[in-house]
Design a protein around this motif. Structure first.
Motif, mmCIF file in Angstrom:
data_model
loop_
_atom_site.group_PDB
_atom_site.id
_atom_site.type_symbol
_atom_site.label_atom_id
_atom_site.label_comp_id
_atom_site.label_asym_id
_atom_site.label_seq_id
_atom_site.Cartn_x
_atom_site.Cartn_y
_atom_site.Cartn_z
ATOM 1 N N ARG A 31 -5.623 0.054 6.011
ATOM 2 C CA ARG A 31 -4.182 -0.175 6.150
ATOM 3 C C ARG A 31 -3.429 1.153 6.240
ATOM 4 O O ARG A 31 -2.521 1.317 7.057
ATOM 5 C CB ARG A 31 -3.653 -0.961 4.942
ATOM 6 C CG ARG A 31 -4.002 -2.434 4.937
ATOM 7 C CD ARG A 31 -3.455 -3.124 3.693
ATOM 8 N NE ARG A 31 -3.586 -4.561 3.787
ATOM 9 C CZ ARG A 31 -2.685 -5.365 4.357
ATOM 10 N NH1 ARG A 31 -1.594 -4.846 4.862
ATOM 11 N NH2 ARG A 31 -2.881 -6.665 4.405
ATOM 12 N N SER A 32 -3.821 2.087 5.397
ATOM 13 C CA SER A 32 -3.147 3.375 5.365
ATOM 14 C C SER A 32 -3.385 4.163 6.656
ATOM 15 O O SER A 32 -2.459 4.756 7.216
ATOM 16 C CB SER A 32 -3.636 4.184 4.156
ATOM 17 O OG SER A 32 -2.742 5.212 3.838
ATOM 18 N N ASN A 35 -1.194 2.814 9.365
ATOM 19 C CA ASN A 35 0.188 3.256 9.180
ATOM 20 C C ASN A 35 0.371 4.700 9.634
ATOM 21 O O ASN A 35 1.344 5.049 10.310
ATOM 22 C CB ASN A 35 0.586 3.142 7.707
ATOM 23 C CG ASN A 35 0.969 1.739 7.290
ATOM 24 O OD1 ASN A 35 1.245 0.889 8.126
ATOM 25 N ND2 ASN A 35 0.975 1.484 5.993
ATOM 26 N N LEU A 96 -1.626 11.637 0.709
ATOM 27 C CA LEU A 96 -1.670 10.267 0.225
ATOM 28 C C LEU A 96 -2.889 10.035 -0.653
ATOM 29 O O LEU A 96 -3.927 10.661 -0.455
ATOM 30 C CB LEU A 96 -1.739 9.261 1.386
ATOM 31 C CG LEU A 96 -0.568 9.205 2.348
ATOM 32 C CD1 LEU A 96 -0.798 10.115 3.540
ATOM 33 C CD2 LEU A 96 -0.354 7.774 2.819
ATOM 34 N N SER A 98 -5.773 7.172 -1.904
ATOM 35 C CA SER A 98 -6.496 6.155 -1.134
ATOM 36 C C SER A 98 -6.311 4.741 -1.659
ATOM 37 O O SER A 98 -6.719 3.780 -1.010
ATOM 38 C CB SER A 98 -7.992 6.481 -1.130
ATOM 39 O OG SER A 98 -8.533 6.369 -2.443
ATOM 40 N N ILE A 101 -1.070 0.514 -1.234
ATOM 41 C CA ILE A 101 -0.562 -0.318 -0.152
ATOM 42 C C ILE A 101 0.927 -0.037 -0.065
ATOM 43 O O ILE A 101 1.598 0.139 -1.087
ATOM 44 C CB ILE A 101 -0.839 -1.815 -0.401
ATOM 45 C CG1 ILE A 101 -0.275 -2.266 -1.750
ATOM 46 C CG2 ILE A 101 -2.332 -2.101 -0.320
ATOM 47 C CD1 ILE A 101 -0.254 -3.768 -1.948
ATOM 48 N N TYR A 102 1.465 0.030 1.144
ATOM 49 C CA TYR A 102 2.857 0.437 1.292
ATOM 50 C C TYR A 102 3.342 0.125 2.699
ATOM 51 O O TYR A 102 2.555 -0.008 3.644
ATOM 52 C CB TYR A 102 3.000 1.947 1.038
ATOM 53 C CG TYR A 102 2.148 2.785 1.967
ATOM 54 C CD1 TYR A 102 2.656 3.255 3.174
ATOM 55 C CD2 TYR A 102 0.824 3.061 1.664
ATOM 56 C CE1 TYR A 102 1.871 3.992 4.044
ATOM 57 C CE2 TYR A 102 0.029 3.799 2.529
ATOM 58 C CZ TYR A 102 0.553 4.259 3.715
ATOM 59 O OH TYR A 102 -0.231 4.982 4.590
ATOM 60 N N LYS A 104 5.124 1.077 6.221
ATOM 61 C CA LYS A 104 5.089 2.271 7.069
ATOM 62 C C LYS A 104 6.355 3.098 6.946
ATOM 63 O O LYS A 104 6.333 4.327 7.137
ATOM 64 C CB LYS A 104 4.863 1.856 8.529
ATOM 65 C CG LYS A 104 4.787 3.009 9.521
ATOM 66 C CD LYS A 104 4.235 2.546 10.854
ATOM 67 C CE LYS A 104 5.122 1.560 11.558
ATOM 68 N NZ LYS A 104 6.344 2.217 12.142
ATOM 69 N N ILE A 160 2.651 9.358 -2.349
ATOM 70 C CA ILE A 160 2.786 9.798 -0.955
ATOM 71 C C ILE A 160 3.758 10.969 -0.946
ATOM 72 O O ILE A 160 4.834 10.891 -1.553
ATOM 73 C CB ILE A 160 3.308 8.672 -0.043
ATOM 74 C CG1 ILE A 160 2.431 7.420 -0.166
ATOM 75 C CG2 ILE A 160 3.366 9.137 1.404
ATOM 76 C CD1 ILE A 160 2.943 6.231 0.630
ATOM 77 N N TRP A 211 5.540 -1.576 -2.140
ATOM 78 C CA TRP A 211 4.336 -0.757 -2.279
ATOM 79 C C TRP A 211 3.672 -1.088 -3.609
ATOM 80 O O TRP A 211 4.264 -1.728 -4.474
ATOM 81 C CB TRP A 211 4.682 0.743 -2.255
ATOM 82 C CG TRP A 211 5.318 1.212 -3.540
ATOM 83 C CD1 TRP A 211 6.633 1.049 -3.922
ATOM 84 C CD2 TRP A 211 4.670 1.877 -4.637
ATOM 85 N NE1 TRP A 211 6.838 1.582 -5.178
ATOM 86 C CE2 TRP A 211 5.649 2.094 -5.654
ATOM 87 C CE3 TRP A 211 3.369 2.311 -4.861
ATOM 88 C CZ2 TRP A 211 5.365 2.721 -6.855
ATOM 89 C CZ3 TRP A 211 3.080 2.945 -6.075
ATOM 90 C CH2 TRP A 211 4.069 3.149 -7.046
ATOM 91 N N GLU A 213 0.280 0.769 -6.231
ATOM 92 C CA GLU A 213 -0.967 1.505 -6.452
ATOM 93 C C GLU A 213 -1.925 0.560 -7.177
ATOM 94 O O GLU A 213 -1.599 0.049 -8.249
ATOM 95 C CB GLU A 213 -0.731 2.755 -7.291
ATOM 96 C CG GLU A 213 -2.021 3.538 -7.554
ATOM 97 C CD GLU A 213 -1.811 4.701 -8.500
ATOM 98 O OE1 GLU A 213 -2.752 5.507 -8.657
ATOM 99 O OE2 GLU A 213 -0.711 4.805 -9.097
#
Length: 229
Positions: A31-32, A35, A96, A98, A101-102, A104, A160, A211, A213
């Motif tokens: 996902r990252s 983005n 960032l 790993s 989730i966030y 864009k 981030i 977002w 973690e």
């Protein structure tokens, strides 16, 4: 940064690294990556350690990726992972973790921010393992801690950042000077040290960012139920 062993996930990370834990059917790191690429970034450096082969296989689909392995991943922390990537870093970059989730727009806000280096925070949202951030009246980082009583919290660390090449060189030089005593140092403490003593670091607060973690199974369940991405 993707070198950690993710031990808090228990059996879920015995055979694969934490970045490959799936949120809504897609690994967090994938996902990252999507983005990052959607924002126009042309090179992605992954600092690897535990189960490095998973990240190395990503290069087959994403030729923009360069993996940098840290053989000391089990005995060091995130600042060592970042420092270990120093020869691969050749310009300004986004930093960032790993296990995020966030949306864009987090990356877009940092890229468009008028400061060449900035830490992203939001209002406090996590129900566990929060990392509190304090900034002064000019928006510069002044303190951070996992203990809310130690800071006058302006918000919560997302994980981030935007880091200029010049700022990173200051970080790396300072860290290397104390390397043997700092193997377990997290990168956020080096950011704080540099901001306090050498070069102030701006803090960017986003009020409406979705977002999370994800550090363990409780986080994963919470994110699946509450984070709308």
């Amino acid at each position: 940064m993707a070198a950690g062993m993710g031990t808090r996930f228990g059996k879920m990370t015995e055979l694969s690294p934490k970045g490959f834990i799936e949120y809504k059917g897609i690994p967090m790191v994938v996902r990252s990556i999507e983005n990052i690429l959607a924002c126009g970034v042309e090179k992605i450096i992954i600092g690897t350690g535990y189960h490095k082969e998973y990240y190395e296989h990503l290069t087959e689909k994403y030729p923009q990726i360069q993996c940098v392995f840290s053989p000391k991943y089990a005995e060091t922390n995130s600042m060592y992972t970042l420092w270990n990537c120093r020869e691969a870093i050749d310009g300004d970059f986004l930093l960032l973790e790993s296990d995020l989730i966030y949306e864009k727009k987090a990356l877009e806000a940092l890229i468009d921010h008028d400061s060449d280096s900035a830490m992203l925070i939001t209002p406090i949202t996590k129900f566990q393992d929060q990392y509190y951030v304090e900034m002064d009246e000019n928006g510069y980082l002044t303190n951070c801690s996992t203990d809310e009583k130690e800071v006058s919290a302006s918000g919560e660390l997302v994980g981030i950042h935007k880091i200029s090449k010049a700022f990173f060189e200051i970080m790396a030089k300072d860290y290397e000077a104390h390397l043997q005593d700092s193997l377990k140092t997290g990168y956020e403490f080096e950011l704080l040290k540099v901001s306090r003593e050498l070069k102030p670091l701006k803090v960017l607060k986003m009020e409406d960012l979705q977002w999370y973690e994800i550090d363990d199974e409780r986080d994963l369940r919470y994110a699946e139920e509450n984070v709308k991405i």
